[in-house]
Each structure stands twice: as structure tokens, then as C-alpha cells.
Design a protein around this motif. Sequence first.
Motif, PDB file in Angstrom:
ATOM      1  N   ALA A 124       0.839  -1.206   0.000  1.00  0.00           N
ATOM      2  CA  ALA A 124       0.000   0.000   0.000  1.00  0.00           C
ATOM      3  C   ALA A 124       0.869   1.248   0.000  1.00  0.00           C
ATOM      4  O   ALA A 124       0.519   2.256  -0.624  1.00  0.00           O
ATOM      5  N   HIS A 125       1.996   1.205   0.710  1.00  0.00           N
ATOM      6  CA  HIS A 125       2.935   2.333   0.654  1.00  0.00           C
ATOM      7  C   HIS A 125       3.416   2.526  -0.774  1.00  0.00           C
ATOM      8  O   HIS A 125       3.467   3.649  -1.295  1.00  0.00           O
ATOM      9  N   LEU A 126       3.768   1.424  -1.438  1.00  0.00           N
ATOM     10  CA  LEU A 126       4.213   1.495  -2.827  1.00  0.00           C
ATOM     11  C   LEU A 126       3.134   2.100  -3.712  1.00  0.00           C
ATOM     12  O   LEU A 126       3.396   3.024  -4.499  1.00  0.00           O
ATOM     13  N   CYS A 127       1.907   1.598  -3.589  1.00  0.00           N
ATOM     14  CA  CYS A 127       0.810   2.120  -4.418  1.00  0.00           C
ATOM     15  C   CYS A 127       0.504   3.572  -4.082  1.00  0.00           C
ATOM     16  O   CYS A 127       0.159   4.365  -4.967  1.00  0.00           O
ATOM     17  N   SER A 128       0.611   3.924  -2.811  1.00  0.00           N
ATOM     18  CA  SER A 128       0.361   5.296  -2.390  1.00  0.00           C
ATOM     19  C   SER A 128       1.422   6.240  -2.952  1.00  0.00           C
ATOM     20  O   SER A 128       1.115   7.342  -3.431  1.00  0.00           O
ATOM     21  N   MET A 129       2.691   5.790  -2.917  1.00  0.00           N
ATOM     22  CA  MET A 129       3.758   6.597  -3.505  1.00  0.00           C
ATOM     23  C   MET A 129       3.559   6.735  -5.008  1.00  0.00           C
ATOM     24  O   MET A 129       3.796   7.802  -5.594  1.00  0.00           O
ATOM     25  N   TYR A 130       3.109   5.657  -5.647  1.00  0.00           N
ATOM     26  CA  TYR A 130       2.853   5.735  -7.086  1.00  0.00           C
ATOM     27  C   TYR A 130       1.749   6.752  -7.365  1.00  0.00           C
ATOM     28  O   TYR A 130       1.881   7.599  -8.263  1.00  0.00           O
ATOM     29  N   ALA A 131       0.672   6.673  -6.589  1.00  0.00           N
ATOM     30  CA  ALA A 131      -0.464   7.574  -6.813  1.00  0.00           C
ATOM     31  C   ALA A 131      -0.067   9.033  -6.636  1.00  0.00           C
ATOM     32  O   ALA A 131      -0.615   9.914  -7.313  1.00  0.00           O
ATOM     33  N   THR A 132       0.882   9.303  -5.739  1.00  0.00           N
ATOM     34  CA  THR A 132       1.259  10.691  -5.457  1.00  0.00           C
ATOM     35  C   THR A 132       2.362  11.216  -6.371  1.00  0.00           C
ATOM     36  O   THR A 132       2.541  12.431  -6.479  1.00  0.00           O
ATOM     37  N   THR A 133       3.109  10.323  -7.034  1.00  0.00           N
ATOM     38  CA  THR A 133       4.292  10.780  -7.781  1.00  0.00           C
ATOM     39  C   THR A 133       4.323  10.363  -9.249  1.00  0.00           C
ATOM     40  O   THR A 133       5.290  10.673  -9.942  1.00  0.00           O
ATOM     41  N   TRP A 134       3.285   9.683  -9.752  1.00  0.00           N
ATOM     42  CA  TRP A 134       3.330   9.151 -11.118  1.00  0.00           C
ATOM     43  C   TRP A 134       3.605  10.233 -12.154  1.00  0.00           C
ATOM     44  O   TRP A 134       4.177   9.963 -13.224  1.00  0.00           O
ATOM     45  N   HIS A 135       3.222  11.463 -11.849  1.00  0.00           N
ATOM     46  CA  HIS A 135       3.268  12.557 -12.816  1.00  0.00           C
ATOM     47  C   HIS A 135       4.550  13.371 -12.774  1.00  0.00           C
ATOM     48  O   HIS A 135       4.718  14.300 -13.584  1.00  0.00           O
ATOM     49  N   ASN A 136       5.468  13.079 -11.829  1.00  0.00           N
ATOM     50  CA  ASN A 136       6.587  14.000 -11.598  1.00  0.00           C
ATOM     51  C   ASN A 136       7.758  13.828 -12.566  1.00  0.00           C
ATOM     52  O   ASN A 136       8.767  14.545 -12.448  1.00  0.00           O
ATOM     53  N   GLY A 137       7.683  12.889 -13.485  1.00  0.00           N
ATOM     54  CA  GLY A 137       8.712  12.754 -14.516  1.00  0.00           C
ATOM     55  C   GLY A 137       9.747  11.689 -14.255  1.00  0.00           C
ATOM     56  O   GLY A 137      10.471  11.293 -15.176  1.00  0.00           O
ATOM     57  N   MET A 138       9.859  11.199 -13.014  1.00  0.00           N
ATOM     58  CA  MET A 138      10.871  10.197 -12.709  1.00  0.00           C
ATOM     59  C   MET A 138      10.644   8.909 -13.489  1.00  0.00           C
ATOM     60  O   MET A 138      11.554   8.363 -14.112  1.00  0.00           O
ATOM     61  N   LEU A 139       9.410   8.409 -13.482  1.00  0.00           N
ATOM     62  CA  LEU A 139       9.114   7.170 -14.204  1.00  0.00           C
ATOM     63  C   LEU A 139       9.274   7.364 -15.708  1.00  0.00           C
ATOM     64  O   LEU A 139       9.799   6.478 -16.407  1.00  0.00           O
ATOM     65  N   ALA A 140       8.837   8.499 -16.217  1.00  0.00           N
ATOM     66  CA  ALA A 140       8.973   8.779 -17.647  1.00  0.00           C
ATOM     67  C   ALA A 140      10.437   8.742 -18.056  1.00  0.00           C
ATOM     68  O   ALA A 140      10.799   8.179 -19.103  1.00  0.00           O
ATOM     69  N   GLU A 141      11.291   9.319 -17.217  1.00  0.00           N
ATOM     70  CA  GLU A 141      12.720   9.348 -17.531  1.00  0.00           C
ATOM     71  C   GLU A 141      13.331   7.945 -17.425  1.00  0.00           C
ATOM     72  O   GLU A 141      14.088   7.516 -18.307  1.00  0.00           O
ATOM     73  N   GLY A 160      -2.194   0.926   4.862  1.00  0.00           N
ATOM     74  CA  GLY A 160      -0.945   1.429   4.292  1.00  0.00           C
ATOM     75  C   GLY A 160      -0.157   2.317   5.232  1.00  0.00           C
ATOM     76  O   GLY A 160      -0.691   2.931   6.158  1.00  0.00           O
ATOM     77  N   LEU A 161       1.130   2.391   4.953  1.00  0.00           N
ATOM     78  CA  LEU A 161       2.030   3.295   5.664  1.00  0.00           C
ATOM     79  C   LEU A 161       2.175   4.547   4.805  1.00  0.00           C
ATOM     80  O   LEU A 161       2.805   4.509   3.759  1.00  0.00           O
ATOM     81  N   LYS A 199      10.197  12.315   4.860  1.00  0.00           N
ATOM     82  CA  LYS A 199       9.103  13.047   4.219  1.00  0.00           C
ATOM     83  C   LYS A 199       9.055  12.762   2.718  1.00  0.00           C
ATOM     84  O   LYS A 199       7.972  12.658   2.130  1.00  0.00           O
ATOM     85  N   ALA A 200      10.231  12.614   2.088  1.00  0.00           N
ATOM     86  CA  ALA A 200      10.283  12.379   0.644  1.00  0.00           C
ATOM     87  C   ALA A 200       9.608  11.071   0.266  1.00  0.00           C
ATOM     88  O   ALA A 200       9.046  10.945  -0.824  1.00  0.00           O
ATOM     89  N   TYR A 201       9.658  10.101   1.173  1.00  0.00           N
ATOM     90  CA  TYR A 201       9.043   8.801   0.904  1.00  0.00           C
ATOM     91  C   TYR A 201       7.743   8.610   1.678  1.00  0.00           C
ATOM     92  O   TYR A 201       7.280   7.487   1.849  1.00  0.00           O
ATOM     93  N   SER A 202       7.158   9.719   2.132  1.00  0.00           N
ATOM     94  CA  SER A 202       5.873   9.679   2.822  1.00  0.00           C
ATOM     95  C   SER A 202       4.790  10.192   1.871  1.00  0.00           C
ATOM     96  O   SER A 202       4.758  11.393   1.558  1.00  0.00           O
ATOM     97  N   PRO A 203       3.915   9.327   1.396  1.00  0.00           N
ATOM     98  CA  PRO A 203       2.887   9.764   0.436  1.00  0.00           C
ATOM     99  C   PRO A 203       2.054  10.945   0.917  1.00  0.00           C
ATOM    100  O   PRO A 203       1.678  11.802   0.120  1.00  0.00           O
ATOM    101  N   VAL A 204       1.773  11.006   2.225  1.00  0.00           N
ATOM    102  CA  VAL A 204       0.944  12.098   2.723  1.00  0.00           C
ATOM    103  C   VAL A 204       1.627  13.450   2.520  1.00  0.00           C
ATOM    104  O   VAL A 204       0.959  14.483   2.399  1.00  0.00           O
ATOM    105  N   CYS A 205       2.952  13.444   2.445  1.00  0.00           N
ATOM    106  CA  CYS A 205       3.701  14.690   2.222  1.00  0.00           C
ATOM    107  C   CYS A 205       3.836  15.008   0.738  1.00  0.00           C
ATOM    108  O   CYS A 205       4.154  16.148   0.379  1.00  0.00           O
ATOM    109  N   GLN A 206       3.614  14.015  -0.128  1.00  0.00           N
ATOM    110  CA  GLN A 206       3.785  14.205  -1.566  1.00  0.00           C
ATOM    111  C   GLN A 206       2.468  14.370  -2.316  1.00  0.00           C
ATOM    112  O   GLN A 206       2.458  14.621  -3.516  1.00  0.00           O
ATOM    113  N   ALA A 207       1.352  14.224  -1.608  1.00  0.00           N
ATOM    114  CA  ALA A 207       0.043  14.213  -2.259  1.00  0.00           C
ATOM    115  C   ALA A 207      -0.268  15.548  -2.939  1.00  0.00           C
ATOM    116  O   ALA A 207      -0.025  16.618  -2.381  1.00  0.00           O
ATOM    117  N   THR A 208      -0.809  15.452  -4.155  1.00  0.00           N
ATOM    118  CA  THR A 208      -1.242  16.630  -4.905  1.00  0.00           C
ATOM    119  C   THR A 208      -2.585  16.318  -5.558  1.00  0.00           C
ATOM    120  O   THR A 208      -3.053  15.174  -5.546  1.00  0.00           O
TER     121      THR A 208
END
Length: 309
Positions: A124-141, A160-161, A199-208
Motif C-alpha cells: 500500500a505504501h508502494l501504491c500510495s507513492m505511485y499515486a502521489t508521484t506518477w506525474h513527476n517525470g521520474m518514471l517517464a525518464e 498502508g504506511l 518526508k520524501a518517501y511519505s505519500p501524505v507529504c507528496q500528495a497533490t
Amino acid sequence: MRIETIKLWENRDDVELTMFLHLPDAFLPNPVKKPAMIACPGGAYQNCPRHGNEGDPVAMTFAVDGYQAFVLEYSVVERAPKGKSLFPAQLIDLGKAILTIKEHADEWGVDGDKISICGFSAGAHLCSMYATTWHNGMLAEKLGADTESFRIMAAVLIYGLHDYVLQEEFNEAHPNFITALDGNTPIFGASHPDKELLKAYSPVCQATDKMPPVFLAAATDDGLVPAMHTIRMAEKLQTIGVPYECHLFQYGEHGFSLGRNIFEPFRQELAHACAQWVPLAKTFLMHLISPETLKAEENPFAGMELPGV
């Protein structure tokens, strides 16, 4: 049903995607493409047991309802080559899985716009991080694809954590077996990372507001990852305006998965109330898959002048 496991990376045997696919019906000349669900088991990033109660059984319960279902075995300490299990390796694994499904959408009968992810605990942490960061360009790169290719329909996050700062404070006050295992090192490469990395790996801090709709569930008696993680994520989603649904159950502890007794899942009288997250999540997803199934109610207070205001 076609059941098959494929390797996502060349020269690696540990990261695999298992599919549970409905075959075309000979009586339906124009089969409808189906929504897809990817299950991501937990395991503290130490292991990722596909055959456990958070892998195949979860995929199959969605397959029963007509989903094309998958289980992702992502990078973990016990199986990954040395140095290949640090986060965000798992995010890249999940991104690769989603790209693979979209690339084979026609062959596998998947509607590429209706792919959801479902994670438990570390998954769930993995999925939560994906949901919060999929758009930031890292995966695209990293994966050489355009950012839009990584969009998903929804994320289902079960016990989830979501906040590593909160988890550090909880672990210090309530030592448990994850603390003894040094649960931080598999993710951060250090047992006590600094607060900014937490914080960088905390989805609640990365949510947009670019997040997909989210379904949350946890048990309030969870003694490993407190339900406050789920409450904080719900609060953040409410604040930023992301559609979500949140369910907290009194009993279930950590790892309740489908909510049934793991030794005798066929005995319905042993099921906890937390088992209700499954039909609740399916209804949540149905309204996203088929918006016409949801009739929005009018706000009875809209335009009303309140006394004294």
C-alpha cells in the motif's frame, strides 16, 4: 482463464507479473475490454509473497467480478540482487508493470484507461507513492515513456504506511518486530534516515491534486502500522480535493487482507467486519468505471440563506 507469470526485467528472476485473464467468449463476437487490477502484497519490503493472502487471492476476487487481474512481485531484500532493493526501485517496477499491461492491452483484453492498483501494508505504501508521484517525470525518464502513460484510474490502499515521520515516532514508542527487523534500511538504506528523506518517501507529504481517486481502509486495532496513517491520508485528500473513500474497522489488526481467517477462509463465521472493504471497494471502482451508475445527490442546503449569516 489464462494464468501466466512473466518477468518484467531481463536477467532478473525476482520481479514478476502474474496475470489472471478472462479468455474471449466464442459467443461474443465483439468482447468488451475489461478493467484491470494489480495487487501488490505487503512484506515490509523484506519479501513479497505472491502466494500469500495479499497476492493471488486478492487478484482472484477481482477476477471473479470480471476484472483482468494481476499480481506484482516487486523488488525486495530477500530476492533482489544486492543493491537493487532500495526505494524507488519498487516504483519503477510498478511503472514497468503498468506500461506492460497497456502495451498488451489489446492482446490481454484490458481497457488501458481503467487500470487500478491495490496494495497492502508495504504494498500500500508502494501504491500510495505511485499515486502521489506518477506525474513527476521520474518514471517517464527511467522507463522512456511519456508521463501520461503512467496514469491510472484509482488506488486502493489497505492498512498502508503513508507517513514515515509518524511511523518513526510510533516505532520509538512501541517497539515491534518491524523495528527489530530494521524496516527502514530496505527502503532508505539507513536504519534512521533524516527527517527530510522520511518526508520524501511519505505519500501524505507528496500528495497533490494530480492523484487518482483513492480508496482507504484500515483497522483501528492495528498494532504495527497505526490507523492514524489512513486518517492523515484521508485528511490530506479532503484538503486537496482528491476524490476518496475511507473505512476504519474496529477489528482486523495488521494484515487482515480479505478479512477472513487465513487458516480457514472458507468459514464465513470467522470473517471480520473488515472483510466488507472488498465489496465497498468494488462499488467505489464501479462508479469510476461506469459513472452512469452513480447518481449524485443535490445539496439540500445549496443557495439557502442561513439565519444570522
